[in-house]
Scaffold this active site. Structure first.
Site, PDB file in Angstrom:
ATOM      1  N   GLN A  35      58.229  27.032  -6.965  1.00 10.89           N
ATOM      2  CA  GLN A  35      58.381  25.766  -6.083  1.00 10.89           C
ATOM      3  C   GLN A  35      58.095  24.490  -6.516  1.00 10.89           C
ATOM      4  O   GLN A  35      58.435  23.568  -6.125  1.00 10.89           O
ATOM      5  CB  GLN A  35      56.893  26.176  -5.051  1.00 10.89           C
ATOM      6  N   HIS A  37      59.669  23.263  -9.096  1.00 16.36           N
ATOM      7  CA  HIS A  37      61.092  22.632  -9.212  1.00 16.36           C
ATOM      8  C   HIS A  37      61.787  22.333  -8.003  1.00 16.36           C
ATOM      9  O   HIS A  37      62.476  21.334  -7.993  1.00 16.36           O
ATOM     10  CB  HIS A  37      62.109  23.873  -9.958  1.00 16.36           C
ATOM     11  N   GLN A  61      64.944  22.910 -28.503  1.00 14.28           N
ATOM     12  CA  GLN A  61      63.412  22.518 -28.193  1.00 14.28           C
ATOM     13  C   GLN A  61      62.543  23.824 -28.524  1.00 14.28           C
ATOM     14  O   GLN A  61      61.482  23.751 -28.233  1.00 14.28           O
ATOM     15  CB  GLN A  61      63.246  22.034 -26.870  1.00 14.28           C
ATOM     16  N   GLY A 149      58.279  17.088 -13.520  1.00 15.88           N
ATOM     17  CA  GLY A 149      56.964  17.371 -13.303  1.00 15.88           C
ATOM     18  C   GLY A 149      56.109  16.975 -14.311  1.00 15.88           C
ATOM     19  O   GLY A 149      56.092  16.864 -15.401  1.00 15.88           O
ATOM     20  N   GLU A 150      54.699  16.793 -13.738  1.00 11.68           N
ATOM     21  CA  GLU A 150      53.574  16.105 -14.507  1.00 11.68           C
ATOM     22  C   GLU A 150      52.731  17.346 -15.272  1.00 11.68           C
ATOM     23  O   GLU A 150      52.118  17.087 -16.214  1.00 11.68           O
ATOM     24  CB  GLU A 150      52.544  15.452 -13.651  1.00 11.68           C
ATOM     25  N   LYS A 151      53.218  18.569 -15.013  1.00 11.46           N
ATOM     26  CA  LYS A 151      52.802  19.772 -15.783  1.00 11.46           C
ATOM     27  C   LYS A 151      52.897  19.271 -17.508  1.00 11.46           C
ATOM     28  O   LYS A 151      52.130  19.789 -18.266  1.00 11.46           O
ATOM     29  CB  LYS A 151      53.313  21.105 -15.617  1.00 11.46           C
ATOM     30  N   ASP A 152      54.197  18.932 -17.634  1.00  9.71           N
ATOM     31  CA  ASP A 152      54.638  18.719 -18.982  1.00  9.71           C
ATOM     32  C   ASP A 152      54.413  17.111 -19.278  1.00  9.71           C
ATOM     33  O   ASP A 152      55.291  16.509 -19.208  1.00  9.71           O
ATOM     34  CB  ASP A 152      56.047  19.087 -19.057  1.00  9.71           C
TER      35      ASP A 152
END
Length: 282
Positions: A35, A37, A61, A149-152
């Site tokens: 969700q 994404h 990466q 996303g701000e998670k990363d």
């Protein structure tokens, strides 16, 4: 829904449909969509005439070969999820050869020191791989706007820096973290967690929220000690790091400033699966 596996076909399509004023939104992903994404894709469709989503597990990466091998690949399911949002979204799902053309290696990037903190310190070469693939994708898609996303959060800051330094004509948008009902940050890696481990992983966000409260009254050093002790009590977790850093520079907070913006960053292993999260401390 249009799905392209070759960059030549994608660029030909985009050239045919775009005009000078057409805004193209871009959401780069490594698949195993959740969700979080989908929220990025929704944001793009709100503000752009065309939205392109890439689904590509980027080998450069990963500094851990086993992690690359185990990374979930669920293209058919991902396409189904995207189709619930719109049939107009363009998907780019290339093979490694189409992206790297037989030269699967990273370019070295200078991010003005952002790359040496947290993830960069623990995953050598990771952000060179990130910069390499994002720059290649930007050059293929030539988006107006791109969504991350701000998670990363560290990755978001690094992509902004790379875009600025290379003068790429794209605006980078950071979007809020989406969480599962127990607070666990949504991540493709969560697919690998058992139900029991997923429930236990609620400890991560619970501890981050407690750290935020404590940061209002305690020093950064005291808050870091608190978080470390919380995970020492939980034998199923291995804390790789918890750091409090300035949001802009990502440098560790040695002494709080009244005008500073700080964020807590964490990486932990549970059942050998590595999870990251962060929280604004202001």
């Amino acid at each position: 829904m249009l799905i392209f596996n070759k960059k030549a076909d994608l660029t030909a399509h985009l050239t045919a449909v775009r005009s000078q004023k057409t805004k193209i939104g871009f959401v780069p992903t490594m698949g195993a969509l959740h969700q979080g994404h989908l929220s990025l894709i929704k944001e793009s469709t709100k503000h752009n005439a065309i939205t392109v989503v890439s689904i590509f597990v980027n080998p450069t990466q990963f500094n851990n070969a086993e992690d690359l091998t185990n990374y979930p690949r669920t293209l058919e399911r991902d396409v189904e999820k995207i189709s619930t949002l719109s049939d107009e979204i363009v998907i780019y799902a290339p093979a490694v050869e189409d992206i790297y053309e037989g030269d699967t290696k990273s370019t070295a990037f200078d991010y003005d020191g952002l790359e040496f903190q947290m993830e960069g310190a623990h995953r050598p070469g990771h952000f060179d791989g990130v910069g390499t693939i994002v720059k290649k994708l930007f050059e293929i898609v030539t988006p107006t706007n791109a969504y991350f996303g701000e998670k990363d959060f560290q990755q978001l800051q690094i992509i902004k820096k790379m875009t600025e330094k290379h003068k790429l004509p794209v605006t980078i948008h950071g979007c809020p973290i989406h969480r599962e009902p127990n607070g666990l940050a949504m991540s493709s890696r969560n697919e690998r967690l058992s139900e029991e481990a997923r429930n236990e992983a609620a400890l991560i966000y619970k501890t981050l929220k407690a750290a935020k409260i404590k940061f209002g009254k305690q020093t950064a050093k005291e808050v870091i000690a608190f978080v470390t002790k919380e995970f020492e009590k939980s034998p199923n977790f291995q804390l790789e790091y918890f750091e409090i850093a300035d949001e802009a520079t990502l440098l560790p907070c040695k002494r709080k400033s009244k005008t500073g913006k700080y964020r807590g960053f964490i990486a932990v292993f549970i059942n050998n699966i590595r999870l990251i999260d962060n929280i604004s401390l202001n």
